[in-house]
Write a protein that holds these residues in place. Structure first.
Motif, PDB file in Angstrom:
ATOM      1  N   GLN A   1      35.565  39.485  37.977  1.00 54.56           N
ATOM      2  CA  GLN A   1      35.629  40.736  38.742  1.00 54.56           C
ATOM      3  C   GLN A   1      34.908  40.625  40.078  1.00 54.56           C
ATOM      4  O   GLN A   1      35.429  41.051  41.114  1.00 54.56           O
ATOM      5  CB  GLN A   1      35.043  41.873  37.901  1.00 54.56           C
ATOM      6  CG  GLN A   1      35.919  42.242  36.700  1.00 54.56           C
ATOM      7  CD  GLN A   1      35.227  43.169  35.727  1.00 54.56           C
ATOM      8  OE1 GLN A   1      34.003  43.290  35.739  1.00 54.56           O
ATOM      9  NE2 GLN A   1      35.997  43.830  34.876  1.00 54.56           N
ATOM     10  N   ARG A   2      33.724  40.049  40.083  1.00 53.62           N
ATOM     11  CA  ARG A   2      32.980  39.910  41.350  1.00 53.62           C
ATOM     12  C   ARG A   2      33.681  38.952  42.297  1.00 53.62           C
ATOM     13  O   ARG A   2      33.722  39.180  43.513  1.00 53.62           O
ATOM     14  CB  ARG A   2      31.567  39.428  41.069  1.00 53.62           C
ATOM     15  CG  ARG A   2      30.697  40.476  40.390  1.00 53.62           C
ATOM     16  CD  ARG A   2      29.264  39.996  40.271  1.00 53.62           C
ATOM     17  NE  ARG A   2      28.395  41.016  39.706  1.00 53.62           N
ATOM     18  CZ  ARG A   2      27.094  40.868  39.526  1.00 53.62           C
ATOM     19  NH1 ARG A   2      26.503  39.726  39.874  1.00 53.62           N
ATOM     20  NH2 ARG A   2      26.371  41.835  39.012  1.00 53.62           N
ATOM     21  N   SER A   3      34.248  37.867  41.740  1.00 55.37           N
ATOM     22  CA  SER A   3      34.933  36.902  42.597  1.00 55.37           C
ATOM     23  C   SER A   3      36.168  37.523  43.233  1.00 55.37           C
ATOM     24  O   SER A   3      36.461  37.277  44.408  1.00 55.37           O
ATOM     25  CB  SER A   3      35.332  35.666  41.761  1.00 55.37           C
ATOM     26  OG  SER A   3      34.191  35.021  41.247  1.00 55.37           O
ATOM     27  N   VAL A   4      36.903  38.341  42.482  1.00 60.60           N
ATOM     28  CA  VAL A   4      38.095  38.987  43.034  1.00 60.60           C
ATOM     29  C   VAL A   4      37.720  39.974  44.120  1.00 60.60           C
ATOM     30  O   VAL A   4      38.330  40.027  45.195  1.00 60.60           O
ATOM     31  CB  VAL A   4      38.888  39.669  41.904  1.00 60.60           C
ATOM     32  CG1 VAL A   4      40.004  40.529  42.479  1.00 60.60           C
ATOM     33  CG2 VAL A   4      39.475  38.618  40.964  1.00 60.60           C
ATOM     34  N   VAL A   5      36.701  40.777  43.867  1.00 60.03           N
ATOM     35  CA  VAL A   5      36.278  41.766  44.869  1.00 60.03           C
ATOM     36  C   VAL A   5      35.786  41.073  46.133  1.00 60.03           C
ATOM     37  O   VAL A   5      36.164  41.429  47.259  1.00 60.03           O
ATOM     38  CB  VAL A   5      35.174  42.676  44.288  1.00 60.03           C
ATOM     39  CG1 VAL A   5      34.577  43.563  45.375  1.00 60.03           C
ATOM     40  CG2 VAL A   5      35.741  43.525  43.162  1.00 60.03           C
ATOM     41  N   ALA A   6      34.942  40.047  45.968  1.00 64.55           N
ATOM     42  CA  ALA A   6      34.422  39.344  47.145  1.00 64.55           C
ATOM     43  C   ALA A   6      35.526  38.599  47.869  1.00 64.55           C
ATOM     44  O   ALA A   6      35.553  38.563  49.109  1.00 64.55           O
ATOM     45  CB  ALA A   6      33.328  38.366  46.704  1.00 64.55           C
ATOM     46  N   GLY A   7      36.459  38.019  47.113  1.00 63.83           N
ATOM     47  CA  GLY A   7      37.559  37.300  47.750  1.00 63.83           C
ATOM     48  C   GLY A   7      38.464  38.223  48.533  1.00 63.83           C
ATOM     49  O   GLY A   7      38.887  37.901  49.651  1.00 63.83           O
ATOM     50  N   ALA A   8      38.776  39.402  47.983  1.00 71.23           N
ATOM     51  CA  ALA A   8      39.634  40.350  48.690  1.00 71.23           C
ATOM     52  C   ALA A   8      38.973  40.855  49.961  1.00 71.23           C
ATOM     53  O   ALA A   8      39.638  41.163  50.951  1.00 71.23           O
ATOM     54  CB  ALA A   8      39.976  41.529  47.779  1.00 71.23           C
ATOM     55  N   ALA A   9      37.645  40.932  49.952  1.00 71.27           N
ATOM     56  CA  ALA A   9      36.928  41.443  51.128  1.00 71.27           C
ATOM     57  C   ALA A   9      36.825  40.415  52.240  1.00 71.27           C
ATOM     58  O   ALA A   9      36.547  40.777  53.381  1.00 71.27           O
ATOM     59  CB  ALA A   9      35.530  41.897  50.719  1.00 71.27           C
ATOM     60  N   HIS A  10      37.043  39.158  51.927  1.00 71.33           N
ATOM     61  CA  HIS A  10      36.832  38.126  52.952  1.00 71.33           C
ATOM     62  C   HIS A  10      38.039  37.215  53.103  1.00 71.33           C
ATOM     63  O   HIS A  10      37.924  36.140  53.687  1.00 71.33           O
ATOM     64  CB  HIS A  10      35.598  37.278  52.603  1.00 71.33           C
ATOM     65  CG  HIS A  10      34.321  38.048  52.677  1.00 71.33           C
ATOM     66  ND1 HIS A  10      33.891  38.868  51.659  1.00 71.33           N
ATOM     67  CD2 HIS A  10      33.390  38.130  53.664  1.00 71.33           C
ATOM     68  CE1 HIS A  10      32.735  39.424  51.996  1.00 71.33           C
ATOM     69  NE2 HIS A  10      32.402  39.000  53.212  1.00 71.33           N
ATOM     70  N   MET A  11      39.176  37.594  52.604  1.00 70.66           N
ATOM     71  CA  MET A  11      40.353  36.745  52.693  1.00 70.66           C
ATOM     72  C   MET A  11      40.964  36.861  54.087  1.00 70.66           C
ATOM     73  O   MET A  11      41.388  37.942  54.504  1.00 70.66           O
ATOM     74  CB  MET A  11      41.379  37.151  51.630  1.00 70.66           C
ATOM     75  CG  MET A  11      42.526  36.170  51.499  1.00 70.66           C
ATOM     76  SD  MET A  11      43.574  36.552  50.072  1.00 70.66           S
ATOM     77  CE  MET A  11      44.167  38.171  50.512  1.00 70.66           C
ATOM     78  N   ASP A  12      40.986  35.745  54.778  1.00 69.50           N
ATOM     79  CA  ASP A  12      41.543  35.670  56.133  1.00 69.50           C
ATOM     80  C   ASP A  12      40.843  36.638  57.091  1.00 69.50           C
ATOM     81  O   ASP A  12      41.434  37.134  58.044  1.00 69.50           O
ATOM     82  CB  ASP A  12      43.041  35.987  56.139  1.00 69.50           C
ATOM     83  CG  ASP A  12      43.874  34.771  55.788  1.00 69.50           C
ATOM     84  OD1 ASP A  12      43.344  33.651  55.887  1.00 69.50           O
ATOM     85  OD2 ASP A  12      45.043  34.944  55.405  1.00 69.50           O
ATOM     86  N   GLY A  13      39.562  36.925  56.777  1.00 62.81           N
ATOM     87  CA  GLY A  13      38.813  37.803  57.665  1.00 62.81           C
ATOM     88  C   GLY A  13      39.208  39.254  57.586  1.00 62.81           C
ATOM     89  O   GLY A  13      38.792  40.060  58.419  1.00 62.81           O
ATOM     90  N   GLN A  14      40.039  39.643  56.615  1.00 56.17           N
ATOM     91  CA  GLN A  14      40.473  41.019  56.468  1.00 56.17           C
ATOM     92  C   GLN A  14      39.834  41.632  55.232  1.00 56.17           C
ATOM     93  O   GLN A  14      39.522  40.952  54.277  1.00 56.17           O
ATOM     94  CB  GLN A  14      41.996  41.093  56.346  1.00 56.17           C
ATOM     95  CG  GLN A  14      42.736  40.396  57.489  1.00 56.17           C
ATOM     96  CD  GLN A  14      44.230  40.413  57.252  1.00 56.17           C
ATOM     97  OE1 GLN A  14      44.736  41.196  56.447  1.00 56.17           O
ATOM     98  NE2 GLN A  14      44.934  39.566  57.979  1.00 56.17           N
ATOM     99  N   VAL A  15      39.664  42.947  55.242  1.00 54.47           N
ATOM    100  CA  VAL A  15      39.158  43.670  54.086  1.00 54.47           C
ATOM    101  C   VAL A  15      40.368  44.264  53.371  1.00 54.47           C
ATOM    102  O   VAL A  15      41.020  45.180  53.889  1.00 54.47           O
ATOM    103  CB  VAL A  15      38.158  44.762  54.486  1.00 54.47           C
ATOM    104  CG1 VAL A  15      37.683  45.523  53.245  1.00 54.47           C
ATOM    105  CG2 VAL A  15      36.991  44.148  55.236  1.00 54.47           C
ATOM    106  N   LEU A  16      40.711  43.746  52.205  1.00 57.95           N
ATOM    107  CA  LEU A  16      41.895  44.161  51.470  1.00 57.95           C
ATOM    108  C   LEU A  16      41.493  44.831  50.169  1.00 57.95           C
ATOM    109  O   LEU A  16      40.389  44.651  49.668  1.00 57.95           O
ATOM    110  CB  LEU A  16      42.784  42.940  51.183  1.00 57.95           C
ATOM    111  CG  LEU A  16      43.239  42.121  52.401  1.00 57.95           C
ATOM    112  CD1 LEU A  16      44.034  40.905  51.938  1.00 57.95           C
ATOM    113  CD2 LEU A  16      44.061  42.977  53.360  1.00 57.95           C
ATOM    114  N   GLU A  17      42.423  45.589  49.626  1.00 57.68           N
ATOM    115  CA  GLU A  17      42.190  46.230  48.340  1.00 57.68           C
ATOM    116  C   GLU A  17      42.284  45.157  47.247  1.00 57.68           C
ATOM    117  O   GLU A  17      43.287  44.457  47.147  1.00 57.68           O
ATOM    118  CB  GLU A  17      43.240  47.310  48.102  1.00 57.68           C
ATOM    119  CG  GLU A  17      43.052  48.089  46.821  1.00 57.68           C
ATOM    120  CD  GLU A  17      41.824  48.983  46.873  1.00 57.68           C
ATOM    121  OE1 GLU A  17      41.314  49.360  45.798  1.00 57.68           O
ATOM    122  OE2 GLU A  17      41.362  49.301  48.000  1.00 57.68           O
ATOM    123  N   PRO A  18      41.235  44.991  46.419  1.00 60.74           N
ATOM    124  CA  PRO A  18      41.298  43.949  45.389  1.00 60.74           C
ATOM    125  C   PRO A  18      42.363  44.266  44.359  1.00 60.74           C
ATOM    126  O   PRO A  18      42.588  45.436  44.019  1.00 60.74           O
ATOM    127  CB  PRO A  18      39.893  43.965  44.779  1.00 60.74           C
ATOM    128  CG  PRO A  18      39.370  45.325  45.065  1.00 60.74           C
ATOM    129  CD  PRO A  18      39.967  45.730  46.378  1.00 60.74           C
TER     130      PRO A  18
END
Length: 521
Positions: free
Chosen positions: A321-338
């Motif tokens: 869960q933490r990895s998905v949330v952190a990954g969605a927040a930093h993927m390609d420099g964009q903040v996305l909905e996990p």
């Protein structure tokens, strides 16, 4: 089914022992039978001739009590006498247990014709072996026959045959055992070579065969094998150093280009539309180039074996869960909905040994891969492995599945997508093509050092499903205090930088430093 070398050697020894047993047993049996039977025939003939002389003397002396005479002759000898008189068609016998009609007709004709004859045959319902010796006595116009029982000799030959058969079976088994021992001894050097080759294939490039302990006949093979591994190790290390040097050399000009690009982007509004388009293309390719250089650096460290891995026992549900949330927040420099994460209640308290920062990199790589080629992540789930129920915690596994909305991956390509720079035959039409072809290769490397695995399946919705498998460290209802402690030492992504349960390992994937902790795909 083709037999192996060891089985063929064992079979040759076993067949050799069997043939040798048959030949030696047959020769021994028939030679012994011939000499015993010949000796018994000679003894029977001598006895019959002696008794025939006695019969002739008695008959010449006027004795006409034929039955009494024959009984006296056979007394205590175990033989039976038969007397044919030319003046009487009925023969005289010494015992009712002997049947004159059992004597072969040909033998009777020869003896009655004046010829001494001997014959061995079986008689009676039980097939009793006997020797019959016929002696003509022309002076008193009679023919004397004496029948000798060979039951004792037949029993002796039966016992000898059984003994030779048993010896043949034992010899064959010993031959098989000897063949097995010889094959094991002969193949032991090849087993050493196989183990060394397996260790080298597993990354232990320092493995060598012991030349001093090698068999003299296999010394050329040992030396050739060690020389081959030396050349292989040298080549791998040279290529790793080359990749590392090239990547390091590229970082400086890339940094300069990135700084220059930032200056140009600051004045984007002053550029013409055509120039802004060119600047955007340059920015996209430069970022992709930077990611590729970072990936190459990581791969080069993995090949060189300069790796430090920090494993911690953590809750698998919280880790994902933490990895998905952190990954969605930093993927390609964009903040996305996990994307949504579903955790099976069975694995809620399960803990795994993982490097949390590396696992985050794995999840982000999978999410970016899905975004670039599969229409984005649709669902992430955590559940027990297929063999987990009923097994011990040491052998159980937990699986993390990542589904995307794309057309899926062709089954022929599923074993290749984890190769370096492999982007698939459909990469040109499945997205923007911004990947470097190293993202899934890095996923496989990271899972490997965490003693896990990754594979590709088809999603029930029709897209691709990537399945991560990790060994379970414990199934207890832990309080997760290890995951909660040290919150002040977490980086902005929520991943702890250290812990008392960390384990250092070296030699599988690139170490993660603060300088190159950026996520790559």
């Amino acid at each position: 089914m083709r037999l192996g070398i060891g089985a063929r050697i064992t079979a040759v020894f076993g067949l050799g022992a069997l043939l040798l047993s048959i030949v030696m047993g047959g020769v021994s049996y028939f030679t012994t039978r011939h000499y015993l039977l010949a000796g018994r025939e000679t003894s029977a003939q001598q006895t019959a001739f002696t008794n025939a002389v006695y019969v002739r003397s008695a008959l010449e002396g006027g004795d006409t009590a034929y039955v009494t005479l024959l009984t006296q002759i056979d007394f205590g000898s175990g033989a039976h006498s038969i007397l044919y008189h030319q003046g009487n068609p009925q023969p005289y016998v010494s015992s009712l247990s002997v049947n004159p009609s059992a004597i072969p007709a040909r033998l009777r004709r020869e003896v009655l014709g004046g010829t001494v004859a001997t014959q061995t045959y079986r008689t009676g319902s039980h097939g009793t072996p006997v020797i019959v010796v016929g002696v003509p006595i022309p002076s008193v116009k009679v023919a004397y026959f004496e029948v000798f029982d060979l039951s004792d000799l037949d029993h002796t030959l039966r016992v000898l045959g059984l003994a030779l058969f048993g010896a043949g079976v034992v010899t064959t088994l010993l031959g098989i055992a000897l063949g097995r021992f010889a094959s094991a001894r002969s193949l032991r050097p090849l087993a050493d070579v196989s183990r060394a080759a397996g260790a080298i294939a597993g990354g232990e490039l320092d493995t060598r065969l012991d030349a001093d302990a090698a068999d003299p006949d296999l010394e050329p093979l040992t030396n050739s094998f060690n020389a081959m591994v030396d050349q292989l190790q040298e080549r791998i290390e040279r290529e790793a150093r080359f990749n590392s040097d090239v990547s390091h050399e590229l970082r400086s000009p890339l940094t300069t280009l990135a700084a220059s690009l930032e200056v140009l982007e600051a004045d984007r509004d002053k550029l013409t539309p055509r120039s802004r388009r060119a600047l955007q293309l340059l920015s996209d390719d430069l970022r992709r180039f930077q990611r590729m250089v970072g990936d190459l650096l990581e791969m080069s460290r993995a090949d060189a074996g300069s790796v430090d891995v920090f494993l911690e026992e953590v809750s698998v549900a919280e880790l994902v869960q933490r990895s998905v949330v952190a990954g969605a927040a930093h993927m390609d420099g964009q903040v996305l909905e996990p994307p949504p994460v579903w955790v099976d209640p069975v694995v809620q308290a399960w803990r795994v040994g993982a490097d949390k920062r590396r696992f985050e990199r794995v999840m982000v790589n999978l999410m970016e891969n899905a975004a670039n080629y599969g229409g984005g992540v649709t669902a992430i789930s955590v559940h027990p492995g297929p063999c987990a129920p009923g097994e011990e915690a040491a052998s159980a596994t937990v699986e993390v599945t990542v589904d995307d909305a794309g057309p899926g991956i062709d089954p022929l390509e599923r074993s290749k997508v984890f190769e370096r720079f492999y982007r698939g035959s459909a990469s040109g039409r499945r997205g923007a093509g911004t990947g470097t072809g190293l993202g899934l290769a890095l996923v496989a490397e990271h899972l490997h050092v965490m003693r896990g695995d990754v594979r590709v399946e088809s999603s029930p919705a029709g897209g691709a499903r990537l399945v991560l498998s990790l060994p379970v460290a414990s199934r207890g209802e832990g309080d997760d205090e290890g995951d909660e402690e040290g919150d002040e030492d977490r980086d902005p992504r929520g991943i702890a930088r250290g812990g008392a349960r960390g384990v250092a390992r070296t030699g599988d994937v690139a170490d993660v430093t603060d300088d190159d902790a950026g996520v790559t795909t």
